[in-house]
Design an enzyme around this catalytic site. Structure first.
Site, PDB file in Angstrom:
ATOM      1  N   GLY A  11     -12.780   0.193  16.852  1.00  0.00           N
ATOM      2  CA  GLY A  11     -13.971  -0.294  16.795  1.00  0.00           C
ATOM      3  C   GLY A  11     -14.742   0.420  17.894  1.00  0.00           C
ATOM      4  O   GLY A  11     -15.925   0.617  17.819  1.00  0.00           O
ATOM      5  N   ASN A  12     -14.235   0.576  18.964  1.00  0.00           N
ATOM      6  CA  ASN A  12     -14.795   1.161  20.165  1.00  0.00           C
ATOM      7  C   ASN A  12     -15.252   2.645  20.093  1.00  0.00           C
ATOM      8  O   ASN A  12     -16.068   2.967  20.800  1.00  0.00           O
ATOM      9  CB  ASN A  12     -13.664   1.041  21.358  1.00  0.00           C
ATOM     10  CG  ASN A  12     -14.599   0.704  22.469  1.00  0.00           C
ATOM     11  OD1 ASN A  12     -15.027  -0.247  22.560  1.00  0.00           O
ATOM     12  ND2 ASN A  12     -14.211   1.558  23.611  1.00  0.00           N
ATOM     13  N   LYS A 206      -7.054  -3.094   9.557  1.00  0.00           N
ATOM     14  CA  LYS A 206      -7.104  -1.610   9.387  1.00  0.00           C
ATOM     15  C   LYS A 206      -6.151  -0.896   9.969  1.00  0.00           C
ATOM     16  O   LYS A 206      -5.628   0.297   9.487  1.00  0.00           O
ATOM     17  CB  LYS A 206      -8.397  -1.204  10.133  1.00  0.00           C
ATOM     18  CG  LYS A 206      -8.378  -0.905  11.513  1.00  0.00           C
ATOM     19  CD  LYS A 206      -8.515   0.426  12.050  1.00  0.00           C
ATOM     20  CE  LYS A 206      -8.610   0.787  13.414  1.00  0.00           C
ATOM     21  NZ  LYS A 206      -7.828  -0.149  14.339  1.00  0.00           N
ATOM     22  N   LYS A 268      -0.945  -2.328  15.229  1.00  0.00           N
ATOM     23  CA  LYS A 268      -0.798  -0.941  15.956  1.00  0.00           C
ATOM     24  C   LYS A 268       0.696  -0.569  15.788  1.00  0.00           C
ATOM     25  O   LYS A 268       1.200   0.304  15.297  1.00  0.00           O
ATOM     26  CB  LYS A 268      -1.336  -0.643  17.183  1.00  0.00           C
ATOM     27  CG  LYS A 268      -3.213  -0.731  16.958  1.00  0.00           C
ATOM     28  CD  LYS A 268      -3.852  -0.230  18.150  1.00  0.00           C
ATOM     29  CE  LYS A 268      -4.936  -1.120  18.470  1.00  0.00           C
ATOM     30  NZ  LYS A 268      -5.939  -1.281  17.115  1.00  0.00           N
TER      31      LYS A 268
HETATM   32  P1  ADP Z   1      -9.205  -1.966  17.926  1.00  0.00           P
HETATM   33  O1  ADP Z   1     -10.599  -2.009  17.533  1.00  0.00           O
HETATM   34  O2  ADP Z   1      -8.818  -0.428  18.324  1.00  0.00           O
HETATM   35  O3  ADP Z   1      -8.184  -2.179  16.716  1.00  0.00           O
HETATM   36  P2  ADP Z   1      -8.108  -3.972  19.244  1.00  0.00           P
HETATM   37  O4  ADP Z   1      -8.806  -4.900  20.413  1.00  0.00           O
HETATM   38  O5  ADP Z   1      -7.897  -4.830  18.261  1.00  0.00           O
HETATM   39  O6  ADP Z   1      -8.934  -2.633  19.175  1.00  0.00           O
HETATM   40  O7  ADP Z   1      -6.723  -3.608  19.852  1.00  0.00           O
HETATM   41  C1  ADP Z   1      -6.703  -2.880  21.442  1.00  0.00           C
HETATM   42  C2  ADP Z   1      -6.465  -3.880  22.768  1.00  0.00           C
HETATM   43  O8  ADP Z   1      -5.291  -4.472  22.395  1.00  0.00           O
HETATM   44  C3  ADP Z   1      -6.712  -3.290  23.987  1.00  0.00           C
HETATM   45  O9  ADP Z   1      -8.107  -3.307  24.267  1.00  0.00           O
HETATM   46  C4  ADP Z   1      -6.062  -4.210  24.877  1.00  0.00           C
HETATM   47  O10 ADP Z   1      -6.651  -5.181  25.274  1.00  0.00           O
HETATM   48  C5  ADP Z   1      -5.162  -5.250  23.953  1.00  0.00           C
HETATM   49  N1  ADP Z   1      -3.694  -5.087  24.024  1.00  0.00           N
HETATM   50  C6  ADP Z   1      -3.031  -6.372  23.918  1.00  0.00           C
HETATM   51  N2  ADP Z   1      -1.682  -6.080  24.336  1.00  0.00           N
HETATM   52  C7  ADP Z   1      -1.483  -4.784  24.819  1.00  0.00           C
HETATM   53  C8  ADP Z   1      -0.496  -3.787  24.961  1.00  0.00           C
HETATM   54  N3  ADP Z   1       1.068  -4.246  25.267  1.00  0.00           N
HETATM   55  N4  ADP Z   1      -0.743  -2.634  25.428  1.00  0.00           N
HETATM   56  C9  ADP Z   1      -1.830  -1.999  25.301  1.00  0.00           C
HETATM   57  N5  ADP Z   1      -3.022  -2.900  24.923  1.00  0.00           N
HETATM   58  C10 ADP Z   1      -2.669  -4.227  24.336  1.00  0.00           C
HETATM   59 MG    MG Z   2      -7.930  -4.232  15.988  1.00  0.00          MG
END
Ligand code: ADP
Ligand code: MG
Length: 307
Positions: A11-12, A206, A268
């Site tokens: 999303g970012n 996604k 992910k």
């Molecule tokens: P996207 O839109 O890329 O799917 P998300 O917010 O769903 O973004 O996922 C990314 C987020 O996951 C990061 O911003 C971070 O805050 C969070 N996160 C949670 N646990 C972890 C981890 N173990 N390592 C890295 N990021 C993490």
């Molecule tokens: Mg996400």
């Protein structure tokens, strides 16, 4: 032709926190995306793209709600299809411009993509994913919706079933041999098989769809781009540690230890595991700006089957 690289844009990469989602903001953000992708095209990578749609589909749903007395509100799966077209066209324009400026004539194509889910997926009896606007009261909300109450108001929740199959997989694979293809945005338009295909109101993760798409196009590398440079152990704890090169086994061990929460890093990591288990070569999890360094093995979390 070089390696096939599946890039899943978080999303970012499309909208920054605090941005409302104007066309100008999208154009500005995808310009940076396109710059990086053009560099990779220049290096000989065959590119396939997919992307999230959270903020965009949220805005489209808000527009359905606010304009409902003038134009009929459309169901969620149709809104997902709209978001695929919208984000696809922003990317097509930006990539066309960047590639042409460098003398590349590769076409860029977006495929409105349906993703089959199972009617019996347990997610359908446990909707968890909040979507769309907050409502001050319930009376303007469709009585068939599952709704939760939050401090900011009432909100619709929808199921998030697992992707079973990308309906247009074979066609996407064929197109990817001749063009840069953008597919399965927002996790895909969810459909069930019921005397043919029928759209259902759900949101497919996604990242999980990206793993399926990577498999469908026989990608060598799956790159999941998000707003952090690394996957971390003990995320946001005093003993936080970033992961550089990890094996599938190690990642599964960390997953079982609960390092990756659902709804953010969890899917992910799940996508990474699934892609590698089904024959994929390498998964990168990092930010857009670090993608090229990560491909060179100098940044980001890189997961492979063996060391
Ligand atoms: P996207 O839109 O890329 O799917 P998300 O917010 O769903 O973004 O996922 C990314 C987020 O996951 C990061 O911003 C971070 O805050 C969070 N996160 C949670 N646990 C972890 C981890 N173990 N390592 C890295 N990021 C993490
Ligand atoms: Mg996400």
């Amino acid at each position: 032709m070089g390696k096939t690289l599946l890039v899943a844009l978080g999303g970012n990469a499309l909208l920054k926190p605090g941005q409302k989602g104007t066309a100008a903001q999208h154009v500005q953000n995808v310009d940076r995306v396109a710059e990086h992708l053009a560099n990779l095209h220049n290096r000989g990578f065959r590119l396939v793209l997919t992307h999230g749609n959270g903020p965009q589909v949220g805005n489209i749903l808000l527009q359905q709600e606010k304009a409902r007395d003038y134009a009929p509100p459309l169901p969620l799966h149709v809104c997902v299809a709209q978001s695929q077209g919208m984000i696809g066209s922003f990317l097509q324009e930006a990539l066309y411009n960047k590639l042409h400026a460098r003398g590349f004539r590769v076409p860029v194509v977006t495929v409105v993509t349906q993703v089959l889910v199972d009617r019996d997926d347990p997610a359908f009896s446990h909707p968890t994913k909040p979507v769309g606007p907050y409502y001050p009261t319930r009376d303007r909300m469709d009585p068939r919706w599952k709704v939760i109450r939050t401090v900011k108001g009432f909100r619709r929740v929808v199921p998030s079933p697992r992707p079973k199959e990308i309906v247009e997989a074979a066609e996407i694979r064929k197109i990817s041999r001749q063009a840069i293809v953008i597919a399965a945005g927002g996790g895909g338009v969810p459909v069930v098989r019921e005397r043919g295909l029928r759209g259902v109101d759900a949101v497919i993760d996604k990242d999980l769809t990206a793993a399926k798409l990577a498999e469908a196009v026989q990608a060598d590398i799956l790159a999941i781009l998000t707003d952090v440079d690394y996957v971390y152990l003990h995320y946001k704890q005093p003993n936080q540690k970033h992961l550089e090169k990890v094996t599938l086994d190690e990642l599964q061990k960390y997953q079982a230890a609960g390092h990756f929460p659902p709804g953010s890093m969890g899917p992910k990591v799940q996508a990474a595991i699934r892609f590698l288990q089904r024959g994929g070569g390498k998964v990168i999890i990092t930010s857009l700006d670090r993608l090229e360094d990560a491909i060179d093995g100098e940044w980001g979390t890189v997961v492979t089957k063996n060391k």
